[in-house]
Enzyme design. Structure first.
Site, PDB file in Angstrom:
ATOM      1  N   PRO A   1       3.913  42.410  65.976  1.00 40.32           N
ATOM      2  CA  PRO A   1       2.802  43.343  65.792  1.00 40.32           C
ATOM      3  C   PRO A   1       2.280  43.421  64.363  1.00 40.32           C
ATOM      4  O   PRO A   1       3.051  43.352  63.407  1.00 40.32           O
ATOM      5  CB  PRO A   1       3.397  44.691  66.216  1.00 40.32           C
ATOM      6  CG  PRO A   1       4.867  44.512  66.159  1.00 40.32           C
ATOM      7  CD  PRO A   1       5.123  43.071  66.467  1.00 40.32           C
ATOM      8  N   ASN A   2       0.973  43.564  64.289  1.00 44.68           N
ATOM      9  CA  ASN A   2       0.224  43.757  63.039  1.00 44.68           C
ATOM     10  C   ASN A   2       0.124  42.510  62.164  1.00 44.68           C
ATOM     11  O   ASN A   2      -0.574  42.526  61.155  1.00 44.68           O
ATOM     12  CB  ASN A   2       0.799  44.931  62.213  1.00 44.68           C
ATOM     13  CG  ASN A   2       0.704  46.234  62.971  1.00 44.68           C
ATOM     14  OD1 ASN A   2      -0.387  46.599  63.405  1.00 44.68           O
ATOM     15  ND2 ASN A   2       1.817  46.914  63.186  1.00 44.68           N
TER      16      ASN A   2
ATOM     17  N   ARG B   1      -3.996  43.261  55.319  1.00 45.88           N
ATOM     18  CA  ARG B   1      -2.947  44.279  55.447  1.00 45.88           C
ATOM     19  C   ARG B   1      -2.012  44.257  54.236  1.00 45.88           C
ATOM     20  O   ARG B   1      -1.285  43.273  54.032  1.00 45.88           O
ATOM     21  CB  ARG B   1      -2.134  43.958  56.716  1.00 45.88           C
ATOM     22  CG  ARG B   1      -0.964  44.867  56.945  1.00 45.88           C
ATOM     23  CD  ARG B   1      -0.103  44.360  58.090  1.00 45.88           C
ATOM     24  NE  ARG B   1       1.053  45.202  58.235  1.00 45.88           N
ATOM     25  CZ  ARG B   1       2.193  44.815  58.764  1.00 45.88           C
ATOM     26  NH1 ARG B   1       2.320  43.580  59.243  1.00 45.88           N
ATOM     27  NH2 ARG B   1       3.200  45.644  58.839  1.00 45.88           N
TER      28      ARG B   1
ATOM     29  N   TYR C   1       2.356  41.634  51.573  1.00 46.05           N
ATOM     30  CA  TYR C   1       2.400  40.499  52.510  1.00 46.05           C
ATOM     31  C   TYR C   1       1.598  39.278  52.052  1.00 46.05           C
ATOM     32  O   TYR C   1       1.612  38.250  52.723  1.00 46.05           O
ATOM     33  CB  TYR C   1       1.913  40.952  53.898  1.00 46.05           C
ATOM     34  CG  TYR C   1       2.792  42.046  54.471  1.00 46.05           C
ATOM     35  CD1 TYR C   1       4.140  41.810  54.725  1.00 46.05           C
ATOM     36  CD2 TYR C   1       2.288  43.315  54.732  1.00 46.05           C
ATOM     37  CE1 TYR C   1       4.962  42.813  55.224  1.00 46.05           C
ATOM     38  CE2 TYR C   1       3.105  44.322  55.244  1.00 46.05           C
ATOM     39  CZ  TYR C   1       4.431  44.064  55.488  1.00 46.05           C
ATOM     40  OH  TYR C   1       5.250  45.044  55.984  1.00 46.05           O
TER      41      TYR C   1
ATOM     42  N   ASN D   1       8.972  35.942  63.458  1.00 43.56           N
ATOM     43  CA  ASN D   1       8.747  37.102  62.602  1.00 43.56           C
ATOM     44  C   ASN D   1       8.418  38.245  63.556  1.00 43.56           C
ATOM     45  O   ASN D   1       7.293  38.345  64.046  1.00 43.56           O
ATOM     46  CB  ASN D   1       7.600  36.860  61.617  1.00 43.56           C
ATOM     47  CG  ASN D   1       7.411  38.046  60.680  1.00 43.56           C
ATOM     48  OD1 ASN D   1       7.991  39.123  60.895  1.00 43.56           O
ATOM     49  ND2 ASN D   1       6.610  37.865  59.640  1.00 43.56           N
TER      50      ASN D   1
ATOM     51  N   ALA E   1       7.586  44.778  62.880  1.00 46.23           N
ATOM     52  CA  ALA E   1       8.355  46.023  63.006  1.00 46.23           C
ATOM     53  C   ALA E   1       9.328  45.998  64.185  1.00 46.23           C
ATOM     54  O   ALA E   1      10.341  46.713  64.167  1.00 46.23           O
ATOM     55  CB  ALA E   1       7.394  47.202  63.136  1.00 46.23           C
TER      56      ALA E   1
ATOM     57  N   GLU F   1      14.920  33.462  61.929  1.00 48.04           N
ATOM     58  CA  GLU F   1      14.139  34.686  61.700  1.00 48.04           C
ATOM     59  C   GLU F   1      13.429  34.568  60.351  1.00 48.04           C
ATOM     60  O   GLU F   1      14.025  34.103  59.376  1.00 48.04           O
ATOM     61  CB  GLU F   1      15.094  35.888  61.675  1.00 48.04           C
ATOM     62  CG  GLU F   1      14.385  37.191  61.382  1.00 48.04           C
ATOM     63  CD  GLU F   1      15.345  38.391  61.352  1.00 48.04           C
ATOM     64  OE1 GLU F   1      16.577  38.184  61.452  1.00 48.04           O
ATOM     65  OE2 GLU F   1      14.855  39.513  61.207  1.00 48.04           O
TER      66      GLU F   1
ATOM     67  N   HIS G   1      10.625  36.602  57.498  1.00 51.60           N
ATOM     68  CA  HIS G   1       9.791  37.723  57.057  1.00 51.60           C
ATOM     69  C   HIS G   1       9.079  37.294  55.789  1.00 51.60           C
ATOM     70  O   HIS G   1       9.658  36.578  54.957  1.00 51.60           O
ATOM     71  CB  HIS G   1      10.641  38.966  56.752  1.00 51.60           C
ATOM     72  CG  HIS G   1      11.369  39.474  57.954  1.00 51.60           C
ATOM     73  ND1 HIS G   1      10.769  40.238  58.919  1.00 51.60           N
ATOM     74  CD2 HIS G   1      12.645  39.278  58.363  1.00 51.60           C
ATOM     75  CE1 HIS G   1      11.644  40.508  59.870  1.00 51.60           C
ATOM     76  NE2 HIS G   1      12.803  39.928  59.555  1.00 51.60           N
TER      77      HIS G   1
ATOM     78  N   ARG H   1      13.310  46.827  50.621  1.00 52.39           N
ATOM     79  CA  ARG H   1      12.311  47.789  51.078  1.00 52.39           C
ATOM     80  C   ARG H   1      12.974  49.056  51.656  1.00 52.39           C
ATOM     81  O   ARG H   1      14.138  49.308  51.418  1.00 52.39           O
ATOM     82  CB  ARG H   1      11.375  47.094  52.058  1.00 52.39           C
ATOM     83  CG  ARG H   1      10.662  45.885  51.389  1.00 52.39           C
ATOM     84  CD  ARG H   1       9.589  45.302  52.259  1.00 52.39           C
ATOM     85  NE  ARG H   1       8.545  46.290  52.523  1.00 52.39           N
ATOM     86  CZ  ARG H   1       7.640  46.163  53.492  1.00 52.39           C
ATOM     87  NH1 ARG H   1       7.658  45.092  54.276  1.00 52.39           N
ATOM     88  NH2 ARG H   1       6.731  47.097  53.679  1.00 52.39           N
TER      89      ARG H   1
HETATM   90  C1  DQA Z   1       7.630  41.914  58.101  1.00 53.96           C
HETATM   91  C2  DQA Z   1       8.486  43.073  57.611  1.00 53.96           C
HETATM   92  C3  DQA Z   1       8.498  44.206  58.624  1.00 53.96           C
HETATM   93  O1  DQA Z   1       9.277  45.285  58.145  1.00 53.96           O
HETATM   94  C4  DQA Z   1       7.092  44.702  58.880  1.00 53.96           C
HETATM   95  O2  DQA Z   1       7.100  45.699  59.878  1.00 53.96           O
HETATM   96  C5  DQA Z   1       6.153  43.608  59.218  1.00 53.96           C
HETATM   97  C6  DQA Z   1       6.231  42.371  58.456  1.00 53.96           C
HETATM   98  C7  DQA Z   1       7.500  40.791  57.051  1.00 53.96           C
HETATM   99  O3  DQA Z   1       7.101  39.699  57.421  1.00 53.96           O
HETATM  100  O4  DQA Z   1       7.770  41.025  55.863  1.00 53.96           O
HETATM  101  O5  DQA Z   1       5.275  43.761  60.060  1.00 53.96           O
HETATM  102  O6  DQA Z   1       8.247  41.348  59.248  1.00 53.96           O
END
Ligand code: DQA
Length: 144
Positions: free
Chosen positions: A11-12, A19, A24, A75, A78, A99, A101, A108
């Site tokens: 998501p997002n 964003r 990011y 990835n 959240a 995995e 990020h 964080r």
């Molecule tokens: C994320 C880190 C997560 O905590 C966050 O909710 C994201 C992006 C990252 O790529 O740094 O959506 O996965």
């Protein structure tokens, strides 16, 4: 021929670029997709790059990967910090799981420092911005 590497974005992540760029980065998800295609070409791997804001859809993709993909880069956004459903799906597959990020989740908020996905992943790459995806593809290549 090796099956494609499934790259799942949660998501997002479709909002990348706009964003919180200070966290990011400025690259869009489309640009990261292109980067993965380019690195894949170098390594002789094809990529299947996807994004969803829906937990159940991600669970479906993980289940389908058993037959269709050689490995998963994920990835979870959240959902990494909340989704036992995605963890359960990942635990039920045998292909390599990496995995990723963009941000260093360990620097964080405390709620981001725990990832359920990590419990099923072969390894975790975080904190290198879009380069996290390149490093993950190289890791997938080594695991295959
Ligand atoms: C994320 C880190 C997560 O905590 C966050 O909710 C994201 C992006 C990252 O790529 O740094 O959506 O996965």
């Amino acid at each position: 021929m090796t099956k494609p590497v499934l790259i799942i974005n949660g998501p997002n992540l479709n909002q990348l670029g706009a964003r919180e760029p200070e966290i990011y980065g400025e690259q869009t998800l489309d640009e990261i997709d292109k980067l993965c295609q380019k690195i894949g070409l170098e390594l002789g791997l094809t990529t299947d790059f996807r994004q969803s804001n829906n937990e159940g859809e991600i669970v479906d993709w993980v289940q389908e990967s058993i037959l269709q993909h050689s490995s998963i880069i994920i990835n979870g956004g959240a959902y990494s910090h909340t989704s036992i459903a995605i963890l359960d799906a990942l635990r039920n597959i045998t292909i390599p799981i990496i995995e990723v990020h963009l941000s260093n989740i360990y620097q964080r908020e405390s709620y981001r420092q725990v990832s359920y996905i990590s419990k099923a992943a072969n390894g975790v790459i975080c904190g290198f911005g879009s380069d996290s995806y390149e490093l993950a593809l190289r890791a997938a290549y080594k695991l295959l």
